[in-house]
Design a protein around this motif. Sequence first.
Motif, PDB file in Angstrom:
ATOM      1  N   VAL A  92      -2.197 -12.938 -21.096  1.00 15.01           N
ATOM      2  CA  VAL A  92      -0.756 -13.021 -21.340  1.00 15.01           C
ATOM      3  C   VAL A  92      -0.028 -13.065 -19.996  1.00 15.01           C
ATOM      4  CG1 VAL A  92       1.234 -11.941 -22.441  1.00 15.01           C
ATOM      5  CG2 VAL A  92      -1.031 -11.684 -23.467  1.00 15.01           C
ATOM      6  N   CYS A  93       0.818 -14.088 -19.831  1.00 16.51           N
ATOM      7  CA  CYS A  93       1.633 -14.213 -18.621  1.00 16.51           C
ATOM      8  C   CYS A  93       3.103 -14.222 -19.012  1.00 16.51           C
ATOM      9  CB  CYS A  93       1.308 -15.501 -17.877  1.00 16.51           C
ATOM     10  SG  CYS A  93      -0.368 -15.566 -17.235  1.00 16.51           S
ATOM     11  N   VAL A  94       3.937 -13.607 -18.179  1.00 13.22           N
ATOM     12  CA  VAL A  94       5.381 -13.635 -18.388  1.00 13.22           C
ATOM     13  C   VAL A  94       6.001 -14.239 -17.142  1.00 13.22           C
ATOM     14  CG1 VAL A  94       7.458 -12.280 -18.802  1.00 13.22           C
ATOM     15  CG2 VAL A  94       5.319 -11.596 -19.881  1.00 13.22           C
ATOM     16  N   ASN A  95       6.768 -15.300 -17.327  1.00 14.91           N
ATOM     17  CA  ASN A  95       7.412 -16.015 -16.224  1.00 14.91           C
ATOM     18  C   ASN A  95       6.392 -16.447 -15.172  1.00 14.91           C
ATOM     19  OD1 ASN A  95       9.918 -15.616 -17.491  1.00 14.91           O
ATOM     20  ND2 ASN A  95      10.147 -13.628 -16.517  1.00 14.91           N
ATOM     21  N   GLY A  96       5.215 -16.884 -15.639  1.00 11.17           N
ATOM     22  CA  GLY A  96       4.194 -17.413 -14.740  1.00 11.17           C
ATOM     23  C   GLY A  96       3.305 -16.387 -14.068  1.00 11.17           C
ATOM     24  N   LYS A  97       3.492 -15.104 -14.338  1.00  9.40           N
ATOM     25  CA  LYS A  97       2.679 -14.057 -13.714  1.00  9.40           C
ATOM     26  C   LYS A  97       1.969 -13.245 -14.784  1.00  9.40           C
ATOM     27  CE  LYS A  97       6.141 -13.564 -10.129  1.00  9.40           C
ATOM     28  NZ  LYS A  97       7.305 -12.801  -9.752  1.00  9.40           N
ATOM     29  N   PRO A  98       0.703 -12.866 -14.540  1.00 13.89           N
ATOM     30  CA  PRO A  98       0.003 -12.009 -15.513  1.00 13.89           C
ATOM     31  C   PRO A  98       0.805 -10.726 -15.745  1.00 13.89           C
ATOM     32  CG  PRO A  98      -1.510 -12.797 -13.834  1.00 13.89           C
ATOM     33  CD  PRO A  98      -0.133 -13.202 -13.396  1.00 13.89           C
ATOM     34  N   ALA A  99       0.898 -10.321 -17.003  1.00 18.44           N
ATOM     35  CA  ALA A  99       1.734  -9.170 -17.339  1.00 18.44           C
ATOM     36  C   ALA A  99       0.913  -8.073 -17.996  1.00 18.44           C
ATOM     37  CB  ALA A  99       2.857  -9.603 -18.268  1.00 18.44           C
ATOM     38  N   ARG A 100       1.311  -6.843 -17.728  1.00 20.84           N
ATOM     39  CA  ARG A 100       0.692  -5.690 -18.370  1.00 20.84           C
ATOM     40  C   ARG A 100       1.365  -5.446 -19.718  1.00 20.84           C
ATOM     41  NH1 ARG A 100      -1.092  -1.462 -14.027  1.00 20.84           N
ATOM     42  NH2 ARG A 100      -1.331  -0.315 -15.952  1.00 20.84           N
ATOM     43  N   ALA A 101       0.689  -4.698 -20.570  1.00 17.76           N
ATOM     44  CA  ALA A 101       1.216  -4.389 -21.902  1.00 17.76           C
ATOM     45  C   ALA A 101       2.521  -3.604 -21.820  1.00 17.76           C
ATOM     46  CB  ALA A 101       0.188  -3.611 -22.707  1.00 17.76           C
ATOM     47  N   SER A 102       2.726  -2.883 -20.730  1.00 12.67           N
ATOM     48  CA  SER A 102       3.922  -2.045 -20.585  1.00 12.67           C
ATOM     49  C   SER A 102       5.125  -2.818 -20.031  1.00 12.67           C
ATOM     50  CB  SER A 102       3.617  -0.865 -19.665  1.00 12.67           C
ATOM     51  OG  SER A 102       3.216  -1.331 -18.389  1.00 12.67           O
ATOM     52  N   TYR A 103       4.972  -4.110 -19.747  1.00  8.82           N
ATOM     53  CA  TYR A 103       6.080  -4.927 -19.242  1.00  8.82           C
ATOM     54  C   TYR A 103       7.256  -4.870 -20.208  1.00  8.82           C
ATOM     55  CZ  TYR A 103       8.798  -8.977 -17.801  1.00  8.82           C
ATOM     56  OH  TYR A 103       9.830  -9.801 -17.417  1.00  8.82           O
ATOM     57  N   ASP A 104       8.455  -4.724 -19.680  1.00 13.68           N
ATOM     58  CA  ASP A 104       9.667  -4.643 -20.505  1.00 13.68           C
ATOM     59  C   ASP A 104      10.200  -6.055 -20.774  1.00 13.68           C
ATOM     60  OD1 ASP A 104      11.774  -3.428 -21.877  1.00 13.68           O
ATOM     61  OD2 ASP A 104      13.026  -3.354 -20.088  1.00 13.68           O
TER      62      ASP A 104
END
Length: 83
Positions: free
Chosen positions: A28-40
Amino acid sequence: MRLDKYLKTARLIKRRTVANEACDNGLVCVNGKPARASYDVKVGDVVSLRFGVRTLTVEVLSVAENVRQADAAGLYREVSGGA
């Protein structure tokens, strides 16, 4: 809202534990960067999910705690450009 909870609420992934594992495994990436489950998650974020060879890219339109199944698709908009 946490990324793993958003993925479950928007019904992009069936269970929160599976969403959490997908984040841990870098699928899972958010805005092109790998994201952790805790990402807001915020409105306007672009979330990419890798399912094997397919990539689903969506833009977050709304963040809501409780959503009926029929209304879940209104939380995001599919973005073209996924492989």
